[in-house]
Design an enzyme around this catalytic site. Structure first.
Site, mmCIF file in Angstrom:
data_model
loop_
_atom_site.group_PDB
_atom_site.id
_atom_site.type_symbol
_atom_site.label_atom_id
_atom_site.label_comp_id
_atom_site.label_asym_id
_atom_site.label_seq_id
_atom_site.Cartn_x
_atom_site.Cartn_y
_atom_site.Cartn_z
ATOM 1 N N ASP A 12 15.896 9.653 59.724
ATOM 2 C CA ASP A 12 15.192 8.608 58.965
ATOM 3 C C ASP A 12 14.390 7.686 59.890
ATOM 4 O OD1 ASP A 12 17.181 7.143 60.210
ATOM 5 O OD2 ASP A 12 18.106 6.397 58.373
ATOM 6 N N GLU A 39 19.025 1.028 61.322
ATOM 7 C CA GLU A 39 18.641 1.760 60.120
ATOM 8 C C GLU A 39 17.388 1.142 59.497
ATOM 9 O OE1 GLU A 39 19.902 4.448 59.756
ATOM 10 O OE2 GLU A 39 22.070 4.528 59.476
ATOM 11 N N ASP A 61 25.287 2.127 71.303
ATOM 12 C CA ASP A 61 26.017 1.869 70.057
ATOM 13 C C ASP A 61 27.404 2.509 70.052
ATOM 14 O OD1 ASP A 61 25.023 4.456 69.982
ATOM 15 O OD2 ASP A 61 23.743 4.144 68.243
ATOM 16 N N HIS A 116 15.426 6.168 62.692
ATOM 17 C CA HIS A 116 16.119 5.060 63.358
ATOM 18 C C HIS A 116 16.316 5.327 64.849
ATOM 19 C CE1 HIS A 116 20.166 7.091 62.309
ATOM 20 N NE2 HIS A 116 20.134 7.059 63.624
#
Ligand code: GLP
Length: 260
Positions: free
Chosen positions: A136, A143, A67, A138
């Site tokens: 979280d 996400e 990414d 991811h």
């Protein structure tokens, strides 16, 4: 999925680096999937040491990063291009033309994302993918609620991710809001996957990814569907695992087990 609990960050990093080195030694032209974040720094350090001291050779391998932030040029010190150059590429001998990091500044994101997917395929697919995990749950920048069959695309970052990553920027408003990221579906096509997590801040995410239901709310849980994934974690990140004793039992017994 296999969970390997190591006593500390260094032991976890060395074990994961060894798995990557094994792939490279077996297949010198392997395609490596690489990750950023503070977690994999120890793996890059160990791979660089293996290159320097043991002659681990990257000259025929190809790499694809997961990414990149949208809007940050490769020269920006918080771009993932910059991170990879400083922490890994300049310390090993991967030829520059074999390195792929998504562009955060392309003028045509859909076309770039499609090209990135095609390029991975043209190189024969990813042999081993390195991953961290967000607090979280991811992976890459997929996400919560990302499709579990998603491909490389533009994503809006969650507030929690922006807050987590604000520590690297002068102020939280400087954290980009968009990123370009490989999809969960792209990641699941790698032959082998290695996910690293350390520290108490990752304990919930790890427990949900390993023992929770497969859900787009925790995109790392999709790794339960992958045939060859290993989680290398430290004791703090393992704190909320219900089956911890079982994973430790397996690791202890494994060296003597018959080979599959
Ligand atoms: C970002 C990256 C992820 C990484 C996560 C955790 O969101 N896109 O690939 O896993 O941060 O980062 P850290 O390792 O610094 O906790």
């Amino acid at each position: 999925m296999e969970v390997i609990i190591k006593p500390d960050y260094d032991a976890m990093s060395v074990a994961a680096a060894q798995q990557i080195a094994d792939v490279l030694n077996r297949k010198p032209n392997a395609v490596l999937g690489l990750a950023t974040g503070s977690t994999p720094l120890g793996v890059y350090k160990e791979l660089a040491r293996m290159h320097r001291v043991e002659g681990l050779d990257f000259s025929r391998c190809t790499s694809f990063n997961l990414d990149e932030y949208v809007g940050l040029p490769a020269s920006h010190d918080q771009s993932y291009h910059y991170f990879m150059r400083e922490n890994f590429f300049k310390h090993v001998n991967i030829p520059a033309q074999n390195i792929h990091v998504p562009s955060g500044t392309t003028s045509n994101f859909p076309a770039f994302c499609q090209w990135y997917e095609e390029r991975i395929e043209a190189c024969g697919g990813i042999d081993i993918q390195l991953l961290g995990i967000g607090s979280d749950g991811h992976i890459a920048f997929n996400e919560p609620t990302s499709s579990l069959s998603s491909r490389t695309r533009l994503k809006t970052l969650a507030k929690q991710t922006i807050d987590d990553n604000a520590r690297f920027f002068e102020k939280s408003e400087d954290v980009p809001i968009y990123a370009i990221t490989m999809g969960v579906g792209t990641i699941l096509e790698a032959d082998e996957i290695v996910l690293l997590a350390n520290g108490a801040g990752k304990a919930d995410a790890v427990a949900q990814a390993v023992e929770g239901p497969v859900t787009s709310m925790i995109t790392a849980s999709a790794l339960q569907m992958h045939p060859y994934t290993k989680f290398y974690i430290d004791g703090d990140a393992a704190a909320n695992l219900k089956m911890r004793e079982y994973y430790e039992w397996i690791s202890m017994k494994k060296p003597g087990a018959p080979r599959a």
